[in-house]
Design a protein around this motif. Structure first.
Motif, PDB file in Angstrom:
ATOM      1  N   HIS A   1       0.839  -1.206   0.000  1.00 49.01           N
ATOM      2  CA  HIS A   1       0.000   0.000   0.000  1.00 49.01           C
ATOM      3  C   HIS A   1       0.873   1.255   0.000  1.00 49.01           C
ATOM      4  O   HIS A   1       2.006   1.225   0.492  1.00 49.01           O
ATOM      5  CB  HIS A   1      -0.932  -0.007   1.219  1.00 49.01           C
ATOM      6  CG  HIS A   1      -0.211  -0.063   2.532  1.00 49.01           C
ATOM      7  ND1 HIS A   1       0.241  -1.235   3.100  1.00 49.01           N
ATOM      8  CD2 HIS A   1       0.153   0.917   3.395  1.00 49.01           C
ATOM      9  CE1 HIS A   1       0.837  -0.982   4.250  1.00 49.01           C
ATOM     10  NE2 HIS A   1       0.808   0.316   4.453  1.00 49.01           N
TER      11      HIS A   1
ATOM     12  N   ARG B   1      -2.661   3.835   4.764  1.00 53.27           N
ATOM     13  CA  ARG B   1      -3.063   3.343   6.077  1.00 53.27           C
ATOM     14  C   ARG B   1      -2.403   4.327   7.019  1.00 53.27           C
ATOM     15  O   ARG B   1      -1.248   4.699   6.774  1.00 53.27           O
ATOM     16  CB  ARG B   1      -2.501   1.957   6.336  1.00 53.27           C
ATOM     17  CG  ARG B   1      -3.176   0.906   5.511  1.00 53.27           C
ATOM     18  CD  ARG B   1      -2.427  -0.381   5.586  1.00 53.27           C
ATOM     19  NE  ARG B   1      -3.229  -1.412   4.982  1.00 53.27           N
ATOM     20  CZ  ARG B   1      -3.522  -2.586   5.552  1.00 53.27           C
ATOM     21  NH1 ARG B   1      -3.004  -2.881   6.725  1.00 53.27           N
ATOM     22  NH2 ARG B   1      -4.281  -3.456   4.961  1.00 53.27           N
TER      23      ARG B   1
ATOM     24  N   LYS C   1      -6.362   3.389  -1.812  1.00 58.05           N
ATOM     25  CA  LYS C   1      -5.532   2.226  -2.178  1.00 58.05           C
ATOM     26  C   LYS C   1      -5.036   1.446  -0.962  1.00 58.05           C
ATOM     27  O   LYS C   1      -4.343   0.448  -1.108  1.00 58.05           O
ATOM     28  CB  LYS C   1      -4.313   2.689  -2.986  1.00 58.05           C
ATOM     29  CG  LYS C   1      -4.635   3.182  -4.381  1.00 58.05           C
ATOM     30  CD  LYS C   1      -3.331   3.370  -5.137  1.00 58.05           C
ATOM     31  CE  LYS C   1      -3.570   3.725  -6.586  1.00 58.05           C
ATOM     32  NZ  LYS C   1      -2.295   3.910  -7.293  1.00 58.05           N
TER      33      LYS C   1
ATOM     34  N   SER D   1      -6.625  -0.186   1.500  1.00 59.68           N
ATOM     35  CA  SER D   1      -7.363  -1.331   2.038  1.00 59.68           C
ATOM     36  C   SER D   1      -7.357  -1.280   3.577  1.00 59.68           C
ATOM     37  O   SER D   1      -6.998  -2.241   4.254  1.00 59.68           O
ATOM     38  CB  SER D   1      -6.702  -2.618   1.530  1.00 59.68           C
ATOM     39  OG  SER D   1      -7.477  -3.711   1.922  1.00 59.68           O
ATOM     40  N   SER D   2      -7.778  -0.142   4.087  1.00 56.68           N
ATOM     41  CA  SER D   2      -7.585   0.163   5.504  1.00 56.68           C
ATOM     42  C   SER D   2      -8.914   0.224   6.258  1.00 56.68           C
ATOM     43  O   SER D   2      -9.984   0.090   5.667  1.00 56.68           O
ATOM     44  CB  SER D   2      -6.947   1.545   5.603  1.00 56.68           C
ATOM     45  OG  SER D   2      -7.875   2.498   5.076  1.00 56.68           O
TER      46      SER D   2
ATOM     47  N   ALA E   1     -12.259  -1.807   5.342  1.00 56.52           N
ATOM     48  CA  ALA E   1     -11.756  -3.049   4.744  1.00 56.52           C
ATOM     49  C   ALA E   1     -11.329  -4.082   5.789  1.00 56.52           C
ATOM     50  O   ALA E   1     -11.150  -5.249   5.464  1.00 56.52           O
ATOM     51  CB  ALA E   1     -10.574  -2.734   3.821  1.00 56.52           C
ATOM     52  N   ASN E   2     -11.153  -3.638   7.051  1.00 55.00           N
ATOM     53  CA  ASN E   2     -10.678  -4.584   8.088  1.00 55.00           C
ATOM     54  C   ASN E   2     -11.827  -5.368   8.727  1.00 55.00           C
ATOM     55  O   ASN E   2     -11.579  -6.240   9.556  1.00 55.00           O
ATOM     56  CB  ASN E   2      -9.909  -3.837   9.183  1.00 55.00           C
ATOM     57  CG  ASN E   2     -10.777  -2.833   9.923  1.00 55.00           C
ATOM     58  OD1 ASN E   2     -11.690  -2.258   9.340  1.00 55.00           O
ATOM     59  ND2 ASN E   2     -10.516  -2.626  11.194  1.00 55.00           N
TER      60      ASN E   2
ATOM     61  N   GLN F   1     -17.390  -1.158   1.660  1.00 59.18           N
ATOM     62  CA  GLN F   1     -16.128  -0.412   1.545  1.00 59.18           C
ATOM     63  C   GLN F   1     -16.354   0.955   0.895  1.00 59.18           C
ATOM     64  O   GLN F   1     -16.490   1.062  -0.315  1.00 59.18           O
ATOM     65  CB  GLN F   1     -15.102  -1.242   0.784  1.00 59.18           C
ATOM     66  CG  GLN F   1     -14.713  -2.466   1.585  1.00 59.18           C
ATOM     67  CD  GLN F   1     -13.365  -3.028   1.194  1.00 59.18           C
ATOM     68  OE1 GLN F   1     -12.530  -2.354   0.611  1.00 59.18           O
ATOM     69  NE2 GLN F   1     -13.162  -4.280   1.543  1.00 59.18           N
TER      70      GLN F   1
END
Ligand code: N01
Length: 545
Positions: A331, A336, A497, A499-500, A505-506, A512
């Motif tokens: 990432h 993040r 981008k 994916s946090s 996303a977690n 999302q």
């Protein structure tokens, strides 16, 4: 004491910094207010997050209230980045200094909040059986207040000591003579790992995704420096409000010191960038990211930041295999939340610390005595879960919130949160959400965003009174526009981008959608101020029939 059908002018959920300041403002305006708080004290996030090494990643002098010049002058911070106990002391001091506690009920978790349209009242219930109502309901429930447990088989089988970073016990936890395992390598883990490593017999870190971390360059604050800084406190505060020194604040007296060296990465050659990044690295703190202004908007600039941090990790960590495993590659830097650490990478040079790269040897299950990996079993006396939060919407979903026509907030947000400015929602009149999804919140210094929202809510209530209106609600058009605008802004950055947890996303099954507003505190404040100047454009103020 228990509330039974108690009537208030306003009800606030949560006694963290947002709830404390909202109460202060409303009480000053003559409102009869009740605050319900699940904990047995004030402080919110700083009450719960007592894990070892917990401290703020925004600088103390900026991460504090600005509403009272006497308060900011009299309170003495001891370190550049304040520890959790010091911030909790500060929250308690504020509650006592302004005599706010009599308006608060502790150890009460609000479980339901229903809007009674006929009466124009929000009716709430708590887990202790309190019932109360008020025309105004304000959520101050925090963005990161619902812990996320890892979805690992056998989690409850573990017979040793088990702790969750964000629900740390109040008693002293001892690591001496113990084999400790930490799952997670986000901010909470990165702060706690170096501290646990100091005394644990053996510490094993279980890492799935490595994170980028920059040094805090923490240290005691120099009294002369603070005195000089406080002379200009008003000017510094003004800068923070507009994001001029970036939202993390600035520890130099000379504000120019933190100005970016270039607007675009393409304008600076590799050699000059290296020098600038080195200087930011030494200076410490998350403002490292603003060394070049397009670091979060341009992949090439971001890649150069990533390469610099990779080199720093390899410099700090002796074992090249461990160093390589600690280098994030999945990432962009900052997509993040970037971590701010004290000696994190160096900790892996200790003989009693080892890293398990879960991408190579995944966890199969947790056992009674440790963790079964794909290739071996790691024996543990203690397991620390630093596995994050159901961010931004999790705390709302814990409450049965119903608006007009018994509409559930959960249903409204089934495809992701929908708000106007992160502050209000269609079909949920008179419900204000301090630092809600759609506002800068977690991408900013929270204290700055909290004060802005609280002041705006106070102004909004005053405006409604002047208009003879009792029902405040955004229009559908404005809510739709804001959501579209917020997503468009996010899409111009590298944030999506990551994916946090910013995206949800977690959490398995969570829609999302990028939740915080990426336009910055200054840009956001400007929009809010314009809306207010245009007679609260996008809000409707009506009389209750
Ligand atoms: O949580 P996180 P956090 N197996 O979500 C891992 C704020 N904060 O509590 O990325 C193995 O960042 C997960 O791995 P992966 C700050 O905004 C502020 O640390 O999903 N691992 C990740 O490494 C911060 O961003 C301060 O692959 C699993 C970790 O757990 C936010 O809180 C201090 C797993 C979770 O990291 C959250 O930080 C602390 C599994 N099944 C926190 N499930 C300040 O300084 C999860 N993980 C103010």
């Amino acid at each position: 004491m228990k509330d039974e059908q108690a009537a208030f002018d306003a009800i606030i959920i949560g006694a963290g910094f947002a709830g404390v300041y909202m109460l202060y403002r409303l009480r000053d305006m003559g409102y009869n207010v009740r605050v319900y708080e699940a904990a047995d004290g004030v402080g919110g996030t700083w009450y719960w997050n007592r894990y070892p090494g917990a401290r703020c990643d925004a600088e103390s002098l900026a991460y504090s209230f600005s509403f009272d010049e006497e308060l900011e002058q009299e309170w003495e911070w001891t370190e550049r980045y304040a520890t959790q106990p010091e911030i909790l002391d500060y929250a308690e001091h504020v509650a006592d200094r302004y005599d706010l506690r009599p308006h608060m009920l502790f150890e009460r978790r609000v479980t339901a909040a229903h809007y009674d349209e006929a009466a124009n009242l929000w009716r709430i219930q708590t887990d202790e059986g309190d019932t109360a109502h008020a025309p105004i309901l304000i959520s101050a429930i925090g963005c990161l207040s619902v812990p996320a447990l890892p979805d690992i088989p056998g989690l409850d089988d573990f017979q040793g000591e088990r702790y969750q970073a964000s629900q740390w016990p109040h008693h002293r936890v001892l690591y001496e003579d113990k084999h400790v395992g930490v799952i997670g390598t986000g901010s909470s883990a990165i702060q706690s790992i170096p501290v646990i490593a100091e005394t644990a017999q053996q510490l094993t870190v279980f890492q799935r995704t490595p994170n980028f971390s920059v040094p805090a360059a923490n240290g005691p604050l120099d009294a002369d420096w603070v005195r000089a800084y406080k002379k200009n406190y008003r000017a510094h505060r003004e800068n923070y409000k507009w994001g001029l020194t970036n939202s993390f604040g600035d520890l130099t007296i000379d504000v120019r010191h933190s100005e970016p060296v270039a607007e675009f990465g393409r304008d600076i050659n590799d050699e000059d960038l290296e020098v600038a990044l080195e200087e930011s690295w030494k200076k410490g703190g998350a403002s490292f990211m603003s060394t070049v202004m397009d670091s979060m908007a341009n992949q090439e600039t971001n890649d150069r930041f990533a390469a610099f941090i990779h080199c720093k990790i390899h410099e700090a960590v002796d074992d090249p295999v461990t160093a390589a495993a600690l280098c994030p590659t999945s990432h962009p830097v900052g997509s993040r939340r970037i971590c701010v650490d004290i000696d994190y990478y160096k900790t892996y040079n200790r003989d009693n610390v080892s890293l398990v790269n879960l991408l190579e040897t995944p966890i199969e299950r947790i056992t009674e005595t440790g963790i079964q990996l794909s290739d071996r079993h790691v024996e543990l006396d203690m397991l620390v879960l630093a596995t994050g939060f159901d961010a931004m919407t999790g705390a709302f979903n814990k409450i049965d919130i119903r608006g007009r026509g018994n509409k559930a907030l959960k249903d409204k947000w089934a495809d992701g949160p929908k708000t106007y400015l992160g502050l209000m929602m269609v079909d949920f009149p008179n419900l204000f959400t301090i630092t809600g999804p759609g506002s800068p919140s977690v991408l900013s210094n929270m204290l700055i965003s909290i004060e802005q929202h609280v002041d705006m809510i106070a102004d909004c209530l005053t405006h409604a009174k002047e208009q003879g209106a009792q029902v405040i609600e955004p229009t559908q058009l404005s809510e739709d526009y804001w959501m579209q605008h917020a997503q468009q802004m996010a899409s111009q950055t590298l944030f999506p981008k990551g994916s946090s947890w910013y995206l949800g996303a977690n959490i398995k099954g969570k829609p999302q959608v990028f939740m915080p507003y990426t336009g910055g505190v200054g840009g956001y404040r400007e929009i809010c101020d314009k809306i207010i100047a245009q007679d609260w454009r996008g809000f409707s103020f009506t009389a209750h029939a």
